[in-house]
Design a protein around this motif. Structure first.
Motif, PDB file in Angstrom:
ATOM      1  N   PHE A 166       0.684  -1.141   0.215  1.00  0.00           N
ATOM      2  CA  PHE A 166       0.074  -0.406  -0.238  1.00  0.00           C
ATOM      3  C   PHE A 166       0.772   1.459   0.326  1.00  0.00           C
ATOM      4  N   GLU A 167       2.165   1.133   0.609  1.00  0.00           N
ATOM      5  CA  GLU A 167       2.739   2.292   1.049  1.00  0.00           C
ATOM      6  C   GLU A 167       3.901   2.477  -0.298  1.00  0.00           C
ATOM      7  N   ASN A 195      -7.039   5.060  -7.719  1.00  0.00           N
ATOM      8  CA  ASN A 195      -7.993   4.352  -7.697  1.00  0.00           C
ATOM      9  C   ASN A 195      -8.298   2.824  -7.933  1.00  0.00           C
ATOM     10  N   LYS A 196      -6.730   2.590  -8.249  1.00  0.00           N
ATOM     11  CA  LYS A 196      -6.240   1.076  -8.284  1.00  0.00           C
ATOM     12  C   LYS A 196      -6.135   0.634  -6.135  1.00  0.00           C
ATOM     13  N   GLU A 214      -6.156  -2.877   1.545  1.00  0.00           N
ATOM     14  CA  GLU A 214      -5.636  -2.153   2.315  1.00  0.00           C
ATOM     15  C   GLU A 214      -6.009  -1.103   2.433  1.00  0.00           C
ATOM     16  N   ALA A 215      -6.698  -0.277   1.967  1.00  0.00           N
ATOM     17  CA  ALA A 215      -7.454   1.134   2.232  1.00  0.00           C
ATOM     18  C   ALA A 215      -8.722   0.364   3.043  1.00  0.00           C
ATOM     19  N   LYS A 216      -8.976  -0.312   3.119  1.00  0.00           N
ATOM     20  CA  LYS A 216     -10.840  -0.632   3.752  1.00  0.00           C
ATOM     21  C   LYS A 216     -10.406  -0.485   5.417  1.00  0.00           C
ATOM     22  N   THR A 217      -8.647  -1.108   5.782  1.00  0.00           N
ATOM     23  CA  THR A 217      -8.712  -0.650   6.726  1.00  0.00           C
ATOM     24  C   THR A 217      -7.662   1.025   7.612  1.00  0.00           C
ATOM     25  N   CYS A 238      -6.029   8.200   3.795  1.00  0.00           N
ATOM     26  CA  CYS A 238      -7.465   7.928   2.489  1.00  0.00           C
ATOM     27  C   CYS A 238      -7.960   9.226   2.275  1.00  0.00           C
ATOM     28  N   GLY A 239      -8.176   9.999   3.060  1.00  0.00           N
ATOM     29  CA  GLY A 239      -7.689  11.528   3.001  1.00  0.00           C
ATOM     30  C   GLY A 239      -7.319  11.832   1.817  1.00  0.00           C
ATOM     31  N   ASN A 240      -5.899  12.002   2.173  1.00  0.00           N
ATOM     32  CA  ASN A 240      -4.916  12.672   0.735  1.00  0.00           C
ATOM     33  C   ASN A 240      -4.884  12.269  -0.107  1.00  0.00           C
ATOM     34  N   ILE A 241      -4.968  10.978  -0.408  1.00  0.00           N
ATOM     35  CA  ILE A 241      -5.461   9.934  -1.961  1.00  0.00           C
ATOM     36  C   ILE A 241      -6.057  10.830  -2.614  1.00  0.00           C
ATOM     37  N   TYR A 242      -7.596  10.871  -1.832  1.00  0.00           N
ATOM     38  CA  TYR A 242      -8.370  11.546  -1.996  1.00  0.00           C
ATOM     39  C   TYR A 242      -7.948  12.416  -2.898  1.00  0.00           C
TER      40      TYR A 242
END
Length: 277
Positions: A113-114, A137-138, A144-147, A153-157
């Motif tokens: 994930f990292e 998006n992937k 891993e994104a679920k936990t 996750c906000g920063n990824i969005y």
């Protein structure tokens, strides 16, 4: 590849296709160049027997191909695989090789994930917006994104939204910035959402966000000051001068005018393509 490379080794009759970035390489030097400039994009899939076969049969380096196959068969590390390529071709300096090796070694200690986030971020930094959108998006669709931490996750969005905004897809960007803010609680994400609506001249949604999240008058003033800064007098003056030159050409030299317009369109096309391919 975008630059002139001096190739001392064989030029391949058939190129090797780097699927992740949609690039063909025709020599071992071009492969080295790709490695040096896209280190963060490399993963285990790069260690393929197809690449070994290309190095042996097309690049005409059977000894190197054999060494690489040995690394694969002994479940070796990506850092060792890449270092073997760079060491045997002598394309980069010892210090450059060490930097690449250390970067890959560091990535090998991180989670999938990292590593995926680092790769997506690097694509953004290099203005490869379409590729970064695919990677973000992937990443968000992964288990891993679920936990993962909500701020992460906000920063990824937020970064995904920025990629869409850079492609002028402001409506999509605005929704993603809003999603980012609900997760990371970073006011900058909320501001970016408002910027996106301003870029669309969508006052209805702009006011809705202002009311929904209690955006203060001071924040709105600061936001408008930032937007006004994008339209500085210098920028307007430069644009006005360019338009005047075009108008003069249109009136006095039709052929030169058409050529100038074609050059401008071509530059815009090349700039756009550099961001999406």
């Amino acid at each position: 590849m975008g630059e002139l490379l001096l190739c001392n080794e064989s030029i391949a009759a058939m190129p090797f296709y780097l699927e992740g970035v949609s690039i063909n390489v025709y020599s071992i030097e071009e492969l080295d160049y790709y490695i040096m400039n896209n280190t963060f994009l490399l993963d285990k899939s790069f260690m393929s027997r197809e690449l070994c076969a290309w190095i042996e049969n097309q690049a005409k380096l059977p000894k190197l191909a054999g060494n690489l196959r040995m690394i694969i068969s002994t479940n070796g590390r990506l850092s060792a695989f890449v270092d073997e390529i760079l060491r045997n071709t002598g394309y980069c300096s010892a210090s450059e090789r060490k930097q690449i090796h250390d970067t890959l070694s560091d990535l090998e200690e991180k989670s999938t994930f990292e590593c995926s986030k680092l790769r997506a971020d690097r694509l953004m930094e290099n203005e490869k917006y379409l590729s970064s959108i695919f990677e973000y998006n992937k990443l968000l669709a992964s288990e891993e994104a679920k936990t993962a931490d909500s701020v992460v996750c906000g920063n990824i969005y937020n970064n995904l939204a920025t990629a869409y905004a850079r492609l002028f897809l402001f409506e999509t960007a605005a929704g993603l910035y809003k999603k980012a803010y609900t997760l990371n609680k970073n006011r900058k994400s909320l501001w970016s959402c408002l910027y996106a609506y301003k870029c669309m001249d969508d006052d209805t949604h702009f006011k809705k966000i202002v009311n929904e999240y209690g955006v203060s008058d001071d924040e709105i003033t600061s936001l408008e000051n930032v937007l006004n800064g994008f339209y500085s007098a210098d920028a307007d003056s430069k644009t006005d001068e360019q338009l005047k030159q075009l108008n003069d050409l249109q009136a006095n030299d039709k052929a030169a005018y058409s050529e100038k317009i074609s050059d401008i369109i071509l530059r815009y096309k090349e700039d756009y393509r550099s961001h999406v391919f």
